[in-house]
Design an enzyme around this catalytic site. Sequence first.
Site, PDB file in Angstrom:
ATOM      1  N   CYS A 274       0.987  -1.166  -0.111  1.00 47.41           N
ATOM      2  CA  CYS A 274      -0.051   0.024  -0.109  1.00 47.41           C
ATOM      3  C   CYS A 274       0.815   1.458   0.067  1.00 47.41           C
ATOM      4  O   CYS A 274       0.734   2.168  -0.939  1.00 47.41           O
ATOM      5  CB  CYS A 274      -0.923   0.027   1.215  1.00 47.41           C
ATOM      6  SG  CYS A 274      -2.334  -1.227   0.894  1.00 47.41           S
ATOM      7  N   ILE A 275       1.652   1.539   0.903  1.00 47.85           N
ATOM      8  CA  ILE A 275       2.399   2.703   1.246  1.00 47.85           C
ATOM      9  C   ILE A 275       3.132   3.063   0.100  1.00 47.85           C
ATOM     10  O   ILE A 275       3.302   4.333  -0.451  1.00 47.85           O
ATOM     11  CB  ILE A 275       2.894   2.779   2.541  1.00 47.85           C
ATOM     12  CG1 ILE A 275       1.982   2.516   3.683  1.00 47.85           C
ATOM     13  CG2 ILE A 275       3.647   4.286   2.782  1.00 47.85           C
ATOM     14  CD1 ILE A 275       2.727   2.556   4.850  1.00 47.85           C
TER      15      ILE A 275
END
Length: 437
Positions: A274-275
């Site tokens: 995600c990040i």
Amino acid sequence: MKNTLLKKIENKEIVCGVVGLGYVGLPLAVEKAKAGFKTIGFDVQSKKVDMVNAGKNYIGDVVDSDLAELVKSGMLSATCDFSFIKDVDFVAICVPTPLDSHQQPDISYVARSSEAVSKYLTSGTMVVLESTTYPGTTEELIRPILEGGSGLECGKDFYLGFSPERVDPGNLIYKTKNTPKVVGAIGEDATEVIAAMYRAVLEGDIHTVSCPAVAEMEKILENTYRNINIGLVNELTMLCDRMGISMWEVIDAAKTKPYGFQAFYPGPGLGGHCIPLDPYYLSWKAREYGFHTSMIESSMMINDRMPEYCVDRAARVLNGFKKSLNGAKILVLGVAYKQDIDDYRESPAIRVIEKLLETGAEVTYFDPWVESFKEGHLEMTGIPELSAEALADADLVMVTTAHTNVDYDFVQKNAKAVFDTKNAMKNVVCRDNIELL
């Protein structure tokens, strides 16, 4: 349709389908089955399907006994045959949304899954995308695919929404079951029914928003917020290095403030699904509107630089011993992207290894959670144990993942030099041979 579905949810008559049995999909499928809803998992990988049907778990956040019991009872099954979509009332799409080789969003998994679902979609079905993506995906991409492939009309014949996954592998407190959920759907009825479905399964609060695009944007905000703050800390770490100041001590001091500050920490880069990826989705979509996300892109560039910066710092440590990085023996501790998990997706430690190899270093690694890995063209198997001999043989030990089941006192006592990028050795008494990021 709304009242019929609400009644079926109340009576646990809904049959659930989960497309994609990975880190998001399998835990979700397990929770739905545990809540009393018969659940079918769909995946194109026959290996995963076979393991689920054998009651064998491959995801850390799923309890082995839960999976085995649910399969045995008939509440949970898996298949590669998407024709069984015709038998379900609720479909959650939980497939990967990676970046391509040009750092552009790759939504091919979402598109193909939607096409597969559309062929067998029946009237009265709820479809929810959980995969993280750019704002507009649900309405601009998935809706036309589902309507075109099924001949059904969204809002009239089926409901469509977006509810972003929130999975933090290794988190001992928040799991799929108790993490709050956001739901945004096309139309008020769809929002009410899809939210009711999640409330019947999960313990966390269900927060509804006005449309899928809001839910899609809030998910991007969650991870872009972290990306920017980590980028700030990483940039200040490079500055503090030049100034002879410990960034770790600076953060410890700053976090004593009881308001207005949240601690983020430096490291060799960002990992996970995600990040490191989500800001690219947002900056890509922003260009469609003639908007340049300068702050976001700056943080992305800083974080992307960190593996190379850590290798440069490693070279400096070796220079202190009159040793070149070219030909040096480097033992990397940890290839998982975060502590105490076996997930190495987008792991910065692997990028560090790649950079080290490019300089001509001889690299080995030890990770008690990751026995071997294959990422792109790089494939490695770790050493079986962290012995005194292995530590002493290395010219430099680099800590790239702060696993808690590693004896860092033992590492310090047996290593010639240690470059700790995660402050994993903060409790080691003797620090003479330790360099901190």
